[in-house]
Design an enzyme around this catalytic site. Structure first.
Site, PDB file in Angstrom:
ATOM      1  CG  ASP A  28      90.442 -10.989 122.009  1.00 41.48           C
ATOM      2  OD1 ASP A  28      91.361 -11.343 122.776  1.00 41.48           O
ATOM      3  OD2 ASP A  28      90.365 -11.364 120.820  1.00 41.48           O
ATOM      4  CG  ASN A  76      91.514 -17.541 128.063  1.00 39.64           C
ATOM      5  OD1 ASN A  76      90.670 -16.739 128.460  1.00 39.64           O
ATOM      6  ND2 ASN A  76      91.902 -17.546 126.790  1.00 39.64           N
TER       7      ASN A  76
HETATM    8  C1  IPE Z   1      88.176 -14.775 124.447  1.00 38.18           C
HETATM    9  O1  IPE Z   1      89.391 -14.307 123.986  1.00 38.18           O
HETATM   10  C2  IPE Z   1      88.233 -14.996 125.926  1.00 38.18           C
HETATM   11  C3  IPE Z   1      88.253 -13.787 126.747  1.00 38.18           C
HETATM   12  C4  IPE Z   1      88.180 -12.548 126.318  1.00 38.18           C
HETATM   13  C5  IPE Z   1      88.325 -14.024 128.169  1.00 38.18           C
HETATM   14  P1  IPE Z   1      90.522 -15.298 123.433  1.00 38.18           P
HETATM   15  O2  IPE Z   1      91.659 -14.436 123.042  1.00 38.18           O
HETATM   16  O3  IPE Z   1      90.793 -16.345 124.424  1.00 38.18           O
HETATM   17  O4  IPE Z   1      89.807 -15.947 122.181  1.00 38.18           O
HETATM   18  P2  IPE Z   1      90.403 -16.624 120.855  1.00 38.18           P
HETATM   19  O5  IPE Z   1      91.448 -17.601 121.312  1.00 38.18           O
HETATM   20  O6  IPE Z   1      90.996 -15.528 120.039  1.00 38.18           O
HETATM   21  O7  IPE Z   1      89.224 -17.251 120.190  1.00 38.18           O
HETATM   22  C1  IPE Z   2      92.050 -10.686 126.253  1.00 40.30           C
HETATM   23  O1  IPE Z   2      93.236 -10.372 125.619  1.00 40.30           O
HETATM   24  C2  IPE Z   2      92.246 -11.190 127.656  1.00 40.30           C
HETATM   25  C3  IPE Z   2      91.964 -12.622 127.817  1.00 40.30           C
HETATM   26  C4  IPE Z   2      91.677 -13.475 126.886  1.00 40.30           C
HETATM   27  C5  IPE Z   2      92.030 -13.147 129.158  1.00 40.30           C
HETATM   28  P1  IPE Z   2      94.190 -11.472 124.982  1.00 40.30           P
HETATM   29  O2  IPE Z   2      95.167 -11.906 126.006  1.00 40.30           O
HETATM   30  O3  IPE Z   2      93.418 -12.557 124.347  1.00 40.30           O
HETATM   31  O4  IPE Z   2      94.917 -10.594 123.896  1.00 40.30           O
HETATM   32  P2  IPE Z   2      95.290 -11.023 122.417  1.00 40.30           P
HETATM   33  O5  IPE Z   2      94.061 -11.577 121.782  1.00 40.30           O
HETATM   34  O6  IPE Z   2      96.375 -12.035 122.519  1.00 40.30           O
HETATM   35  O7  IPE Z   2      95.727  -9.744 121.779  1.00 40.30           O
HETATM   36 MG    MG Z   3      92.674 -12.876 122.468  1.00 40.79          MG
END
Ligand code: IPE
Ligand code: IPE
Ligand code: MG
Length: 253
Positions: A28, A76
């Site tokens: 993340d 997502n």
């Molecule tokens: C968790 O990250 C999912 C992945 C890393 C694929 P998110 O960014 O989607 O999670 P939340 O929304 O902060 O809980």
């Molecule tokens: C993780 O990074 C990738 C996925 C969840 C697919 P994010 O896209 O959630 O990045 P942040 O949390 O918005 O920084």
């Molecule tokens: Mg995230």
């Protein structure tokens, strides 16, 4: 900005501690890394793929046997279409660029999650990665894609219900092992360690059944900066933990 650990390229976890067999990673922080560095979110995801490459290499080097990475959650889909399609494109790039090398390195790829909603080309690509690496035994890479722990449990339960309805099993046979055998991760041991990068302290629906006794390590680093030295730090933290699984400290009885 996230502090860099002092250790460098040839970081190694401390000797003598126990090494986890299976590590799960919630990758993340791509979007925040991008905005903090003045880039569009898509650049954060691209850099995230590089971090994934470094991490798979380091996991092999450190002697882990199983690594599961959370790449796309069932939640997502709530993101804008442009972001979802950028994430799908990156999966394609990763598989197209890295599959040959992973194959040669003896990496077996497994995919966890539902195929529902996935475009055909992505589903075919995932099938290809699974099929072409199925004989490999040196290292196991699980890709949690379109994955949600609750969806996985519900889908497993439906299969069990079908078996029950058809008379293939009786209600008394339904136990933890039977249910676990219907999960996407059957064949993988439960994760010993779950690492989450990106400053949030939650599981976000990752391996909710399998992670019941996993050690959780939350790291402030944003995913695009992750690599060998951070993995070494997480393994050191793991080695310093005492796992009791509900029992008593060894020697305390
Ligand atoms: C968790 O990250 C999912 C992945 C890393 C694929 P998110 O960014 O989607 O999670 P939340 O929304 O902060 O809980
Ligand atoms: C993780 O990074 C990738 C996925 C969840 C697919 P994010 O896209 O959630 O990045 P942040 O949390 O918005 O920084
Ligand atoms: Mg995230």
């Amino acid at each position: 900005m996230t502090p860099q650990p002092a250790s460098s390229e040839d970081a190694q976890p401390e000797k003598g501690g126990s090494v986890p067999v299976h590590v799960g990673i919630i990758m993340d922080g791509n979007g925040r890394w991008a905005s903090r560095n003045g880039f569009p979110r898509s650049v954060g995801h691209e850099r995230g793929v590089e971090a994934l490459r470094r991490t798979v290499r380091a996991a092999q080097k450190f002697g882990l046997q199983y690594l599961t990475v959370y790449s796309f959650s069932t939640e997502n889909w709530r993101r804008p279409v442009s972001e979802v399609s950028a994430l799908f494109t990156l999966l394609k790039t990763f598989v197209n660029r890295d599959l040959e090398r992973l194959k040669k390195e003896g990496v077996r790829i497994s995919v966890f999650g539902t195929r529902e909603g996935l475009p055909d080309d992505i589903a075919q690509l995932l099938d290809r990665a699974i099929h072409e690496t199925r004989e490999n035994t040196a290292f196991n890479l699980g890709i949690a894609f379109n994955y949600g722990g609750r969806e996985e449990i519900a889908r497993a339960t439906r299969q069990v219900a079908e078996d029950l309805k058809a008379g293939r099993i009786g209600a008394a046979e339904i136990d933890e092992a039977l249910l676990a055998g219907h999960l996407d991760t059957s064949g993988f041991p439960d994760p010993d360690l779950i690492i989450r990068t990106g400053e949030e302290h939650r599981l976000s629906n990752f391996l909710v059944w399998q992670g019941a006794y996993a050690e959780l390590v939350f790291m402030d680093v944003l995913w695009p900066e992750f690599g060998e030295s951070y993995l070494a730090d997480a393994l050191d933290t793991f080695a310093s933990r005492e796992r009791r699984f509900g029992g008593l400290k060894s020697g305390a009885a």
